[in-house]
Design a protein around this motif. Structure first.
Motif: not given
Length: 445
Positions: A85-102
């Protein structure tokens, strides 16, 4: 951390599905961006983010394009992270994305202490796969590097930072005189090195940190991980601290990479060492301007000395043999031992010892990392106060940059060797190449 938990939970519920957030922890790595590990609905994830848009100013593309590139790499068979998933402005977390952790090892020291037998082959294979990512799948925002323009920009930055480091001036002039013809562009990872890969029992598990990716010369990627600084002490193993260049190049070519041009590789080895020297100076500028007030920034700003040492080792063959054989000047004198009141150096040492004994043992996670960085900073100050070494010499830098002075000048290479030895001994006394340079050049402790 508590401020991040609620909006991250809301985001994950939308991106992945219902679940509970647990184990949210700031990871110690990441020179520019934050990385947070956490668990959600039985799965392990990593959030890569910039807390605000200010962190992204000046970057050629944002996190949405970076995430799209990582998705394209993963789809092309590269061992890249799986973006969920990729963060959007209205998510209120800043900019970025989430990855599965290896779940694998990322610490270069631990990896290089006992690298998997397939490590060098894995490195060559993954780089060949990166360079083969179809152009049509690469986001349009990913820029094409013009090497001549990029070198001119490095020169401008050097002058903006004072233009007074002779070895950097020498390297800029050399690169100007050895600029290669443009290569057929491929997707260049831009930061392919130990520290940005993870390894498990089966070998290379994942390639991280795609924020510097661009289109350009494949040899730039080939060279970057072979820089001395990224070998993490294993300087006798020129390919990533793992093995030989011959074996690395053979692995890359066997996996579909184009035939390696040794002269082009050497250019990029010099260029990226120069690039990182200026990158270190830029870190110091970021602290000085207030853009990034962390102690880590100001400490990295002193790692320029490492790259100046490496640049001189890469370029000294340009000097006549008689000059390369010339003895070094005497080292800088050491300050006398104190007799009366505590000196500035002794006060610095006392604070460093207090951090080591009273603060570091109880610190955890990123805080423990910050304490270690602070101790390193105080160590630099202590050595600098004792030695009084400076690296700046504007007149000599100007002469080298213009070509009015070259390494053929009698005594110059010996003078530069002494200067980089003394400066690196203050800023990075444990740097492996320093001991090797002393042995090679006959420098004293």
């Amino acid at each position: 951390m508590t401020e991040l938990a609620a909006p991250l939970s809301t985001f994950m519920a939308k991106a992945v599905g219902p679940g509970d957030l647990s184990g949210l922890t700031r990871l110690s790595g990441g020179a520019n961006m934050e990385s947070w590990a956490f668990d959600w609905a039985g799965g392990a994830y990593v959030l890569r983010r910039a807390p605000s848009a200010d962190y992204m100013v000046g970057r050629p593309y944002g996190h949405a394009d970076e995430a799209a590139l990582v998705i394209a790499a993963h789809g092309a068979g590269v061992r890249a992270p799986e973006v969920v998933g990729v963060l959007a402005d209205n998510d209120g977390i800043g900019t970025g994305y989430v990855m599965r952790r290896v779940i694998a090892e990322v610490n270069p020291a631990k990896i290089l202490a006992d690298p998997p037998p397939s490590m060098l082959a894995d490195l060559g294979r993954e780089l060949a796969r990166i360079h083969a990512i179809p152009a049509a799948t690469i986001p349009a925002a990913i820029p094409l590097m013009d090497t001549a323009a990029a070198l001119a920009e490095l020169k401008t930055r050097f002058l903006d930072y004072g233009g007074d480091r002779p070895v950097i001036a020498l390297a800029i002039k050399w690169c100007e005189e050895h600029l290669p013809t443009p290569a057929e562009p491929v997707l260049v990872h831009g930061d392919y090195r130990m520290g940005n890969i993870m390894v498990d029992a089966d070998g290379l598990a994942v390639v991280l940190d795609w924020e510097l990716a661009h289109r350009g010369d494949a040899h730039e990627d080939l060279a970057f991980g072979c820089m001395t600084v990224w070998r993490f002490g294993r300087i006798d193993h020129p390919a990533f601290g793992v093995g030989s260049l011959d074996d690395y190049f053979a692995a890359y070519e066997a996996a579909g990479g184009a035939k390696v041009d040794r002269e082009r590789f050497h250019f990029w080895l010099v260029y990226r060492t120069l690039w990182w020297a200026l990158g270190c100076l830029q870190m110091g500028q970021a602290w000085r301007s207030g853009a990034d007030p962390t102690v880590e920034r100001v400490v990295v700003g002193r790692r320029t000395a490492e790259q100046e040492l490496d640049l001189l080792l890469l370029l000294e063959a340009e000097a006549p043999a008689a000059e390369r054989d010339r003895a070094l000047p005497s080292p800088s004198s050491v300050a006398p031992a104190p007799i009366g009141e505590p000196t500035n150096g002794e006060i610095v040492q006392a604070v460093r010892d207090w951090l080591a004994d009273a603060i570091k043992p109880d610190a955890e996670g990123h805080a423990k990392f910050q304490v270690a960085v602070a101790m390193n900073a105080l160590g630099i100050v202590k050595r600098d106060l004792d030695a009084g070494v400076r690296a700046e010499h504007r007149a000599l830098a100007d002469a080298l940059l213009s070509g009015a002075t070259t390494l053929a000048q009698p005594g110059l290479i010996a003078k530069l060797r002494r200067a980089v030895l003394d400066k690196c001994a203050v800023d990075s006394p444990k740097y492996a190449a320093l001991a090797r340079a002393r042995e090679t050049w006959g420098g004293q402790e």
